[in-house]
Structure formats: structure tokens, C-alpha cells
Design a protein around this motif. Structure first.
Motif: not given
Lengths: 148, 222
Positions: B23-24, B27-28, B68, B105, B108-111
Motif C-alpha cells: 500500500s505504501h 501510494r508513492n 512499475k 521496500r 530499502h528503508q534500511k538501505r
């Protein structure tokens, strides 16, 4: 009242640059930055009235960036951008919580609003995808508050 | 709570996390599409000096973003269909690829980067994809909590001697997480493994997590 200077902070480059350009077309002095490390130099250089801040950027705490902005200039108003379903969710893992920031739901015609905790300077929030007219209204209110 | 109930609760939690992440991310994608379309409209309305090529770039960017978003929907759709049946014949590599796409994702948030090293000769297997994916998710999440920014997790698959092996190899500095992050408990993982009727060995000295499934899964390699 002159139009606000706005800094858009979001790691989604296409989103931030398009939003910044749309604000420019509405005569705002808008600039976009795409990483946490660029925020403070830009805040110091540009002295924005309003920062649109994505709380969840890779490898950083949005709350820490928020605090750093307020340390540079406590009068800068911050509007939170969130792609999460709620602000509480958006704050998860950022080092903050809805409780810390005194953000809570107020149901007003099924529109969720989050009053800010004044000393923290969170002026308001916007959910993605952004309704531009709603955002512009919030930026104007933030600028007005900063000017008074 | 009984082991079975705990497992059900764990399954729900994992699925909820995947849906929240989806969902996040969606939204992006929608936000980018909306802003780019809005910008195109603003430019046309303002009668500005943008060229036809500039406008075409914007419409091209919208199309790319729609692509995407559609791809992400495909991953979720396939993931959902896999979970429809308790025991089916499925391709482990494809199932893991969908899971990796859906949780990238979070990483990715934590690299942290999730990488694949899949055995190309993997035969279709017959088993419980839900349990397997749940287990891999739990282990990836556990490794992510202890891995520093800039690290990566290699997800390897191998099929040898009629046994499927999935190995998760963390690369980078191991750190103590600053805050307690709720991950699957060791008991839950063991329950899950019992359910899968499999064996697991965690090589703590190398920080690798290895899942070996050899009993409950029937190879259909011809």
C-alpha cells in the motif's frame, strides 16, 4: 503577503521535483532535495518558510531531521508528507511516535486531521497522493502563521 | 495460545506487513503519477514555454510509473494466488522472486539490498508455499534487524540430492538494533518448520540462515 519559500524533501525524485515545479508555477519559491544529508545545508542556504518533509526516507529518521530543522530555525513550519495509511503508521520506525508529537485523530467529516504540538513545529500533514489545492492552502496558512 | 493459533497469528502478521508495504509503495507510485499528470496540466494551462518534447517526457514518465505500479500489482497477485492452496506444485525461485519484490521496500528503508542467487535448474516442487514464504520472510526480517545500513542479504536456492536448500547470506556489518523490533520468535520458526515437516540449521558462526526442506517436498523433476 509574499508567497512562501518552500523546501520539498522526499527521496522519490520524480515526485519531489514535479511537486516543486507545480508550486513554482503557482508562484512559490520552491526547491526540492532528495536525501537527508542535503536537508540542513539547504535549510541554512535557502531559509524556507515551510518544509514539506517525508518522514520515511531510507536510512534516516525523519524525526531527527525535523528536530535538526527546528534547531536551525524554530519558526520554520514543517508539513509532513506521508505515504502511510495514517500518521501514526508513518511515524513508526522513525524514532518518534504519535504520542510523542501529540498527534491524534480528529474525525471531521471523515477527514483525518492531526493537530500539531506547537513546540515541535509540526504544522500539518498531507497524505500521498497529494491534493495540490489542499496543500497550497496549508502552505499559505503555515506562511501566515510564521509571519505573525 | 496453541502453536497452531500462534502460527495463524504469525501468518496474518506477515501478510499484514506485506500488504502495508504494498500500500505504501503503491501510494508513492500514485503520488508520482498524480504530480506528473498535474504538472503536465499546469504547463498546458499556463501556456508556458515548454516544448512538445518536454511534454512528451512527462507523459512518458507517467506511462513508466504506471508500468512499475502494474508490475507491483502482478507480484502481489501472484503471491496471493500462491497462498490460495495449502499444498500445490510451484516454482520456488518464482515464489521467492515475488516475495523479494514485495519486501524490497522494507529493506530499502534500511538501505539494505536483497539479492538473489537462484539455482536455475530448480524443478517445480510440491509443498506448502505459504509456510515456506512465511519462514523466509521471518528469517529475512530477523537478519535485517541486525544488519547495518548499506548491507545486503543474498537469497540463494539450490536443489541437490532431492533436497531444496534456501540459504540467506548477510553481507555487511552486524549491529545491535537500536530498538526492539518485533520479529518472529524462535518458537514460531520452529513451529513453522514442524508444520513444513522440515529441518533447519542456523549457522550462527557465519550468521547465515539455512533452510533445508527435504522431507515434505516432493520433487517433480522428470
Amino acid at each position: 503577503m509574499t508567497r512562501a519559500k518552500v523546501l520539498v524533501v522526499d527521496d522519490e525524485v520524480e515526485f519531489a521535483s514535479a511537486l516543486s515545479e507545480r508550486l513554482q508555477l503557482r508562484n512559490y519559491e520552491a526547491k526540492a532535495v532528495y536525501s537527508a544529508k542535503d536537508v540542513l545545508p539547504s535549510v541554512k542556504k535557502e531559509c524556507p518558510d515551510v518544509v514539506l518533509l517525508d518522514l520515511k526516507m531510507p536510512g534516516m529518521s525523519g524525526i531527527d531531521v525535523l528536530k535538526a530543522i527546528k534547531q536551525v530555525d524554530a519558526t520554520i513550519e514543517v508539513i509532513i508528507l506521508t505515504g502511510q495509511g495514517s500518521i501514526d503508521e508513518g511515524l513508526k520506525g522513525t524514532g518518534g511516535s504519535a504520542l510523542d508529537y501529540d498527534l491524534y485523530f480528529l474525525t471531521d467529516d471523515s477527514t483525518k486531521k492531526f493537530p500539531q504540538k506547537k513546540e515541535e513545529g509540526i504544522f500539518d500533514y498531507v497524505m500521498k497522493p497529494v491534493a495540490i489545492e489542499d496543500l497550497v492552502e496549508k502552505i499559505d496558512k503555515a506562511k501566515k502563521k510564521r509571519s505573525t | 495460545m496453541s502453536a497452531e493459533k500462534e502460527l495463524k497469528s504469525l501468518q496474518l502478521r506477515v501478510i499484514s506487513k506485506i500488504l502495508a508495504g504494498f500500500s505504501h509503495e503503491m501510494r508513492n507510485h500514485l503520488a508520482i503519477i498524480k504530480e506528473t499528470a498535474g504538472l503536465t496540466e499546469d504547463i498546458i494551462k499556463s501556456g508556458g514555454s515548454k516544448s512538445k518534447n518536454d511534454l512528451l517526457k512527462l507523459t512518458g514518465a507517467i506511462e513508466e510509473q504506471v508500468g512499475k505500479a502494474a508490475l507491483l500489482c502482478n507480484y502481489l497477485g501472484r503471491f496471493g494466488h500462491l497462498l490460495e492452496n495449502p499444498v500445490i506444485s510451484f516454482n520456488v525461485n518464482e515464489a521467492l522472486a515475488d516475495l523479494i519484490a514485495l519486501i524490497s521496500r522494507l529493506a530499502h528503508q534500511k538501505r539494505i539490498t536483497l539479492e538473489r542467487d537462484f539455482d536455475r535448474q530448480m524443478p517445480p516442487i510440491y509443498g506448502d508455499p505459504s509456510g515456506l514464504l512465511l519462514l523466509v520472510f521471518c528469517l529475512v526480517e530477523e537478519i535485517m534487524t541486525g544488519l547495518d545500513r548499506g548491507g545486503s542479504i543474498i537469497i540463494k536456492t539450490a536443489f541437490l540430492n532431492n533436497a531444496l536448500t534456501i540459504t540467506l547470506v548477510p553481507k555487511g556489518s552486524i549491529v545491535q538494533p537500536a530498538e526492539e523490533i518485533e520479529t518472529c520468535s524462535a518458537e514460531a520458526i520452529q513451529d513453522l518448520l514442524r508444520l513444513l515437516n522440515s529441518t533447519i540449521s542456523k549457522k550462527s558462526e557465519t550468521k547465515e540462515a539455512m533452510i533445508t526442506l527435504s522431507q515434505s517436498i516432493t520433487s517433480r523433476r522428470d
